[in-house]
Structure formats: structure tokens, C-alpha cells
Design a protein around this motif. Structure first.
Motif, PDB file in Angstrom:
ATOM      1  N   UNK A  44       0.824  -1.212   0.000  1.00 55.48           N
ATOM      2  CA  UNK A  44       0.000   0.000   0.000  1.00 55.48           C
ATOM      3  C   UNK A  44       0.858   1.263   0.000  1.00 55.48           C
ATOM      4  N   UNK A  45       2.173   1.094  -0.048  1.00 60.17           N
ATOM      5  CA  UNK A  45       3.080   2.238  -0.167  1.00 60.17           C
ATOM      6  C   UNK A  45       4.059   1.969  -1.307  1.00 60.17           C
ATOM      7  N   UNK A  46       4.594   3.044  -1.920  1.00 56.08           N
ATOM      8  CA  UNK A  46       5.584   2.852  -2.984  1.00 56.08           C
ATOM      9  C   UNK A  46       6.906   2.351  -2.424  1.00 56.08           C
ATOM     10  N   UNK A  47       7.806   2.055  -3.339  1.00 54.75           N
ATOM     11  CA  UNK A  47       9.163   1.703  -2.939  1.00 54.75           C
ATOM     12  C   UNK A  47       9.956   2.950  -2.612  1.00 54.75           C
ATOM     13  N   UNK A  48      11.280   2.882  -2.805  1.00 52.53           N
ATOM     14  CA  UNK A  48      12.092   4.039  -2.433  1.00 52.53           C
ATOM     15  C   UNK A  48      13.286   4.206  -3.371  1.00 52.53           C
ATOM     16  N   UNK A  49      13.686   5.463  -3.531  1.00 54.69           N
ATOM     17  CA  UNK A  49      14.892   5.770  -4.282  1.00 54.69           C
ATOM     18  C   UNK A  49      16.104   5.505  -3.397  1.00 54.69           C
TER      19      UNK A  49
ATOM     20  N   UNK B 293      14.829   9.246   1.195  1.00 56.39           N
ATOM     21  CA  UNK B 293      13.420   9.493   0.864  1.00 56.39           C
ATOM     22  C   UNK B 293      12.695   8.149   0.977  1.00 56.39           C
ATOM     23  N   UNK B 294      11.720   8.069   1.905  1.00 57.72           N
ATOM     24  CA  UNK B 294      11.083   6.771   2.134  1.00 57.72           C
ATOM     25  C   UNK B 294       9.653   6.952   2.621  1.00 57.72           C
ATOM     26  N   UNK B 295       8.782   6.022   2.180  1.00 52.52           N
ATOM     27  CA  UNK B 295       7.388   5.989   2.627  1.00 52.52           C
ATOM     28  C   UNK B 295       7.236   4.990   3.772  1.00 52.52           C
ATOM     29  N   UNK B 296       6.348   5.341   4.705  1.00 53.94           N
ATOM     30  CA  UNK B 296       5.986   4.440   5.798  1.00 53.94           C
ATOM     31  C   UNK B 296       4.469   4.277   5.779  1.00 53.94           C
ATOM     32  N   UNK B 297       4.010   3.079   6.048  1.00 48.03           N
ATOM     33  CA  UNK B 297       2.563   2.837   6.037  1.00 48.03           C
ATOM     34  C   UNK B 297       1.983   3.032   7.425  1.00 48.03           C
TER      35      UNK B 297
ATOM     36  N   UNK C 158       6.733  -0.083  12.044  1.00 51.54           N
ATOM     37  CA  UNK C 158       7.857   0.658  11.473  1.00 51.54           C
ATOM     38  C   UNK C 158       7.621   2.166  11.599  1.00 51.54           C
ATOM     39  N   UNK C 159       6.385   2.610  11.323  1.00 54.45           N
ATOM     40  CA  UNK C 159       6.070   4.030  11.470  1.00 54.45           C
ATOM     41  C   UNK C 159       6.133   4.439  12.932  1.00 54.45           C
ATOM     42  N   UNK C 160       5.625   3.614  13.821  1.00 53.26           N
ATOM     43  CA  UNK C 160       5.625   3.925  15.252  1.00 53.26           C
ATOM     44  C   UNK C 160       7.051   4.137  15.756  1.00 53.26           C
ATOM     45  N   UNK C 161       7.975   3.313  15.270  1.00 54.00           N
ATOM     46  CA  UNK C 161       9.369   3.458  15.682  1.00 54.00           C
ATOM     47  C   UNK C 161      10.004   4.700  15.051  1.00 54.00           C
TER      48      UNK C 161
END
Length: 373
Positions: free
Chosen positions: A232-237, A258-262, A267-270
Motif C-alpha cells: 500500500x506504499x511505494x518503494x524508495x529511491x 526518501x522513504x514511505x511508511x505505512x 515501522x512508522x511507530x518506531x
């Protein structure tokens, strides 16, 4: 309640393109497209007459998750603007890397395909050989930059790499087997995907520089690691590099943070406990006040250089009436600028068909809330 309605722009997804820095305007696309926030003073003008990418359609066949397609296209433009400023260059779809050349690179290296850039395969049986030698190179996206005189001034490339290799093979009896393997499956803290991408980029540059049909211009290159098919999130450069028109060898690579977190996720909580808690409270309130809608709340948060840069939240509801939609949107409007006052935030209302029936966007620069129902 004071709801400010933004002007909606209808923008084809491949013609008005994006670089991310300042004032934003909400865009509205058709159901087959995606809503994208663009920058008023950072839009690449398209060189007219507009040309389609000569490998048009190939990216859809090579990259399964549409979130990866959107991120790789938008991200490449974003990074390219550092070398090819939007006020000095036009943007043009790629005109030099054709389908034949890209497909040649995507082949496994072998006697029959000496120019293939994916790992060669051993002879340990259909399934085992695919598992042991996953394909890593997935696609190469090209964008061109034209100067005010109408001449090609630069080429940007995004080399897309598999984090997970999904494959399907058929045995001699016609039975089909599918599986998925992680490319980097060790714990040595070295990203094997990035290492491989840097290695094969040398071959790509050699092929481009030795091709007389491709003008000798500066080349900007990024490495992109795709997320899984159903993510549900993209990858990363991962990294970037730049070659002047005289260079044939990569001078150095620079890491990209540059990174997405769901949301919700450990992982986002941390990473950002405050934002995670705020979104959890929003989720609790929506589920408390709109019980009959049976809503779920998910989303993605983009971090650049470890700082929160953008939020995109989905409120999913199986069935929603027009009246309920208005009530829910009004509640979200009262909360959206409080969630993260300094960050571009979009909250989508999504029905059981996964269609957006409405969205609300907070622009922290203009301090405006845009709505579309």
C-alpha cells in the motif's frame, strides 16, 4: 464551519509533471488516474508538440504496482529539477530508449543474450533456478529535457529494481508454478539490490554513450527499489549520480534519503511516534463517530531526509450515502489542519469499489483546505 473550496484542475497524468518544493494546488483526475498535488511555480512546461514515450506502455507491463509507477515518474522529475531547472528547460517523454533496447537489458545474461543485465540462470530445475537467481532489473524509465532553443539538453533515467522477484514458470506437462523471493535475503546490512543496480548502470551508460543515435548530453540517473506487488506504499529511491556530457564513467553515487511508511505499522511507530499516535487518535474518532459506516483508516507518510514531508490517508467505507459523505468530510475538514499543520496532507474517502468518492487536502503554505466530493 468555514470550508474553503479549492479550484480543481483537470490534468492528464503524463503531461503536467511535478517537482516538489512550494505552493500546492489540488488536482482532480478521472477515476482511471490519480490525484496528485503539483507545485504552481515548479511545473515543467511540455515541449510542443507533445510526444509520447517511444517505449510507451512498457512501464505498465514491467512494474506491477501502480504506486511504484507513480512514485518513479514523479520522483525522477523531482530529483531532475536540481540539474534541469523548470524555468530553463522543457520536459519531454523519453525519445531514445526504445522497447527493443530496454527489453534487451531486461533479459538474463546468457550466450544468446550477451547484453542481458539480469543474473544468468543455473540449471537446477525451473523453480529452484528462479529462486536462486532472481531477476533484479525491472525497468528503465527515461525523461528528456529540452532547452529554450528546442535542443536536447539532458537525459534522466530511473533504473527500477526488484526488492521481491515474483515469477511464474510452466513445466513440460503444462503445470504452472508461481512464487516470490526476496532479492536481498541475508542480514549483512548491505543492500544487494543497490549494489547490483550500481553495477549494471555502468553497462547502461556504455550502451548509451556508444549509441550514435543518442546525443552526447548530461545524464542524471537514479536507482529505485520497488515495493511488493500488493504493497500500500511505494518503494524508495536508493541513490543518484550525474554525468556531464563528456563523462563516460560514473564519478560517484550519492545516497537518497526518501522513504514511505505505512499507517498503521510498527515501522512508522518506531520512526515517528508522534505522527503515529495522532493518526491513531484520528482513526479512533472516525470509527467512534461514524460507527454505521464501518470505516477503516490506512495511509502512507513520506519522509525526506528523515523529516515528514507528506501524508496521504485513506478512510475506507463499504457503503456511504451522500449525506454521510458530507458529514464525514466536514468532520475531516475540522481535523485535517490539526493533524500535521506544516505538512501537505490529503485524506481520501474510498468506497467498497476502491473508488475515491471524495478527498480533502490541507495546504500548509496557503493555509487552505481544498475539498472535492
Amino acid at each position: 464551519m468555514n470550508i474553503k473550496t479549492g479550484i480543481l484542475l483537470i490534468i492528464p497524468s503524463l503531461f503536467f509533471l511535478i517537482s516538489c518544493n512550494k505552493d500546492t494546488v489540488v488536482t482532480k483526475t478521472t477515476s482511471a488516474e490519480k490525484n496528485v498535488a503539483i507545485q504552481e511555480d515548479q511545473i515543467y512546461q511540455i515541449k510542443q508538440p507533445a510526444k509520447s514515450n517511444i517505449s510507451r506502455g512498457l512501464i505498465v507491463r514491467n512494474i506491477d504496482n501502480p504506486l511504484n509507477i507513480q512514485e518513479i515518474e514523479i520522483g525522477l522529475m523531482d530529483f531532475s529539477s536540481k540539474y534541469f531547472p523548470t524555468d530553463k528547460y522543457y520536459l519531454q517523454e523519453g525519445q531514445y530508449l526504445n522497447e527493443e533496447l530496454i527489453n534487451k537489458w531486461l533479459e538474463r545474461k546468457s550466450k544468446d543474450e550477451p547484453d542481458g543485465l539480469n543474473p544468468s540462470k543455473n540449471n537446477n530445475g525451473l523453480l529452484k533456478s528462479e529462486r536462486e537467481s532472481p531477476k533484479i532489473l525491472s525497468h528503465v524509465l527515461e525523461q528528456n529535457f529540452i532547452n529554450k532553443k528546442g535542443k536536447l539538453a539532458g537525459i534522466s533515467l530511473a533504473i527500477s529494481l526488484n526488492e521481491y522477484y515474483h515469477f511464474s514458470v510452466m513445466d513440460n506437462k503444462g503445470a504452472t508454478y508461481t512464487d516470490e523471493v526476496k532479492v536481498d535475503n541475508d542480514n549483512n546490512k548491505i543492500n544487494d539490490v543497490e549494489t547490483y543496480g550500481k553495477k549494471i548502470t555502468r553497462n547502461i551508460i556504455n550502451d548509451i554513450r556508444s549509441n550514435k543515435d543518442i546525443p552526447r548530453v548530461p545524464i542524471f540517473i537514479t536507482l529505485y527499489q520497488e515495493s511488493k506487488q500488493n504493497s500500500i506504499i511505494p518503494g524508495r529511491f536508493l541513490a543518484e549520480t550525474y554525468l556531464s556530457e563528456d563523462e563516460v564513467k560514473i564519478p560517484k553515487w550519492n545516497s537518497i534519503n526518501r522513504k514511505y511508511y505505512s499507517f498503521p505499522s510498527d515501522e512508522l511507530y518506531k520512526k515517528d511516534r508522534i505522527s503515529s499516535d495522532i493518526l491513531s487518535d484520528l482513526k479512533t474518532d472516525i470509527q467512534k463517530y461514524f460507527v454505521s459506516l464501518n470505516p477503516t483508516v490506512t495511509g502512507s507518510l513520506l519522509y525526506k531526509k528523515d523529516e515528514l514531508a507528506k501524508m496521504n490517508i485513506n478512510v475506507n467505507t463499504p457503503v456511504i450515502s451522500d449525506t454521510e459523505l458530507i458529514a464525514l468530510s466536514q468532520f475531516i475538514t475540522s481535523e485535517i489542519n490539526i493533524i500535521s499543520p506544516k505538512v501537505d496532507t490529503t485524506i481520501n474517502i474510498v468506497n467498497h469499489k476502491k473508488e475515491k468518492v471524495g478527498f480533502i487536502t490541507w495546504n500548509p503554505v496557503a493555509k487552505k483546505i481544498y475539498t472535492n466530493l
